[in-house]
Design an enzyme around this catalytic site. Structure first.
Site: not given
Ligand SMILES: Cc1cc2nc3c(=O)[nH]c(=O)nc-3n(C[C@H](O)[C@H](O)[C@H](O)COP(=O)(O)OP(=O)(O)OC[C@H]3O[C@@H](n4cnc5c(N)ncnc54)[C@H](O)[C@@H]3O)c2cc1C
Ligand SMILES: NC(=O)c1ccc[n+]([C@@H]2O[C@H](COP(=O)([O-])OP(=O)(O)OC[C@H]3O[C@@H](n4cnc5c(N)ncnc54)[C@H](O)[C@@H]3O)[C@@H](O)[C@H]2O)c1
Length: 480
Positions: A36, A45-46, A464
């Site tokens: 989480g 996720g984020t 346009h």
């Molecule tokens: C404020 C903000 C605004 C943003 N705006 C944009 C935007 O406008 N456009 C854009 O393209 N990108 C944006 N981003 C970036 C984007 O949110 C991220 O690049 C993207 O969400 C990454 O996705 P991900 O799946 O790699 O990681 P995440 O969505 O962060 O998922 C990671 C997951 O791993 C889990 N996890 C972590 N460690 C462990 C562990 N040890 N064991 C089990 N679970 C674990 C977490 O709970 C989470 O569910 C923004 C980021 C922020 C912070």
């Protein structure tokens, strides 16, 4: 300790990797492990909970709050009567929180997921393809899997500045859910998060001071774009550039930040502080070294162009994959989503794997005015051209030179286009101005499909007097 359970596939995370399961995998046993995100350790996720989606909902709100200050130039007198922070916040999270809860419920108990076990807890490697999961209730599970997909993302980095961590600063994880808006906010950092929140907080009435080590904000953008944004934001908020922060303290009134600019000591005060100085991959929380996984710069999990995880010697670790912020230098949701599709394809079709690095990566920054870019900035393109002996052409088109720019009374926005002088292949484009994040898509498409500036300009009608004429006119400058 529980006996070891073996699965066909282990997924770590619930952000982008949450799109991995599907009906075509019904015959596979899957475990999805998710700790989480944010203070409430929420599912999804984020991007959904703490990133792209809520921030852009705040940005839209902020754009509206700013309208009265912009409409005066068009002869319309408007007044902002007030900002209802709880209503703004609760509209946004009233929509997002049920999606997160619904997504978790779906994974945990819907019949579509009969082959999937959801474990809410933190995973750590104990050996190659072996994980220990610490569940929220304090119990642990030992897991092994044939295929492991790491989608564990990144988290805000708190730099090692004296007193900063103890001052319990806001980060993007917390600032959007504050109980009340502070009267004033220091923002530490000058990258994407800093300039997006500077706009949001300022528009909503917070007295914002942005503290940057560099002379310009958003230095990842082309130098002219970054300079223009610095100038514009400087007219709205207090900009403290060239300042090295040396300490931060909580005080009875709020926070006090001390820093140095050359020999000068600077002291800044505000009710609160937001740290926006980058995000670090969660590879440490996964103890990837115990899994035999190698690291790239900045703590990223090392991967090849097929998203296969590499060992410390650079060899492929069979069956281990990574995507998104944990392994990508571009921490962007569209990049994470693309990599998810690549990983899914490559896991299911190992005999015809696809690369993830074949398209240019666009950036969209939702500050005010918006900024967007794809490909090379002018400086990089010039340096490359010098090395290769080729020539480039650069076109700059101001919004104020197109009809829709007159309609908007825009005086600051522009597009910069960099092309190969001979072929007119598009090498890069940068836009600062209204709807930059949408306008750039025309150029993203051209670069991704190999259309030259000449093709793009001449093989279609351009409506346009719509905003894409900004792009058309820039193309015509270099398309002869
Ligand atoms: C404020 C903000 C605004 C943003 N705006 C944009 C935007 O406008 N456009 C854009 O393209 N990108 C944006 N981003 C970036 C984007 O949110 C991220 O690049 C993207 O969400 C990454 O996705 P991900 O799946 O790699 O990681 P995440 O969505 O962060 O998922 C990671 C997951 O791993 C889990 N996890 C972590 N460690 C462990 C562990 N040890 N064991 C089990 N679970 C674990 C977490 O709970 C989470 O569910 C923004 C980021 C922020 C912070
Ligand atoms: N619209 C979008 O696509 C969007 C929006 C928000 C976040 N994101 C993603 O999230 C990532 C993280 O965003 P971010 O703004 O935190 O990072 P960033 O890399 O964009 O900017 C970090 C900034 O902090 C500065 N910095 C680092 N250490 C510092 C220190 N000790 N003191 C002062 N300044 C310091 C850096 O010089 C840089 O200006 C971004 O790289 C981006 O990929 C994307």
């Amino acid at each position: 300790m529980n006996a070891q359970t073996h699965y066909d596939i282990a997924l770590i995370g619930s952000g982008s990797v949450n799109s991995f399961p599907g009906p075509d995998l019904a015959g596979h046993s899957i475990v999805q492990i998710d700790r989480g995100v944010g203070p409430q350790a929420v599912f999804g996720g984020t991007c959904l909970n703490l990133g792209c989606i809520p921030t852009k909902m705040f940005v839209r709100t902020a754009d509206l709050a700013l309208a009265p200050s912009e409409s005066a130039a068009l002869g319309v007198r408007e007044r902002l009567e007030g900002v209802d922070w709880p209503a703004i916040r609760d509209r946004i999270f009233g929509r997002i929180d049920p999606i997160s809860a619904g997504g978790e419920e779906y994974r945990a108990s819907h019949e579509d997921n009969a082959n999937l076990t959801l474990l809410r807890g933190e995973a750590r490697f104990t050996g190659p393809k072996a994980l220990r999961v610490e569940l929220a209730d304090g119990t642990t599970r030992e897991i092994t899997a044939d295929t492991i997909v790491l989608g564990a993302g990144s988290r805000p980095e708190i730099p090692a500045i004296d007193g900063l961590a103890d001052a319990a600063p806001q980060t993007s994880d917390t600032v959007m859910r504050m109980d009340a808006l502070p009267a004033s906010m220091l923002i530490l950092g000058s990258g994407i998060i800093a300039v997006e929140f500077a706009h949001v907080l300022d528009a909503l009435g917070v007295d914002v001071t942005l503290v940057a080590r560099s002379q310009r904000v958003l230095r990842a953008a082309d130098a002219d774009v970054s300079a223009r944004l610095t100038e514009i934001l400087g007219g709205r908020i207090r900009l403290e550039t060239g300042l090295d922060t040396t300490s931060v303290r909580r005080t009875a009134e709020g926070v006090e930040l001390r820093g140095t600019r050359g020999r000068e000591e600077v002291v800044l005060q505000a009710e609160d502080v937001l740290v926006a100085t980058g995000r670090r991959p969660n590879s440490d929380r996964l103890d990837v070294a115990a899994g035999g996984i190698g690291l790239a710069d900045g703590g990223r999990v090392a991967v090849d162009a097929y998203q296969r995880v590499l060992d410390p010697g650079g060899q492929v670790l069979p069956g281990v994959w990574a995507l998104g912020d944990i392994s990508s230098p571009d921490q962007l949701k569209h990049v994470a989503n693309h990599q998810l599709r690549i990983v899914r394809h490559n896991v299911l079709h190992p005999e015809e794997m696809r690369r993830s690095d074949e398209m240019p990566v666009p950036f969209g920054v939702f500050t005010h005015p918006q900024v967007a870019w794809v490909g090379r900035d002018e400086e990089t393109a010039r340096a490359e051209a010098e090395r290769s002996g080729r020539e480039i052409r650069v076109a700059v088109q101001e919004y104020s030179s197109i009809a829709y720019g007159w309609a908007m009374e825009d005086t600051t926005g522009f597009l910069k286009l960099v092309v190969d002088a001979e072929s007119t292949a598009i090498l890069g484009a940068q836009i600062i101005g209204p709807e930059a994040t949408s306008l750039i898509q025309l150029l993203v498409q051209a670069m991704s499909t190999g259309q030259t500036a000449r093709d793009l300009a001449r093989t279609q009608y351009w409506i346009h007097p719509a905003m894409p004429e900004l792009v058309e006119n820039a193309l015509l400058q270099v398309a002869d």
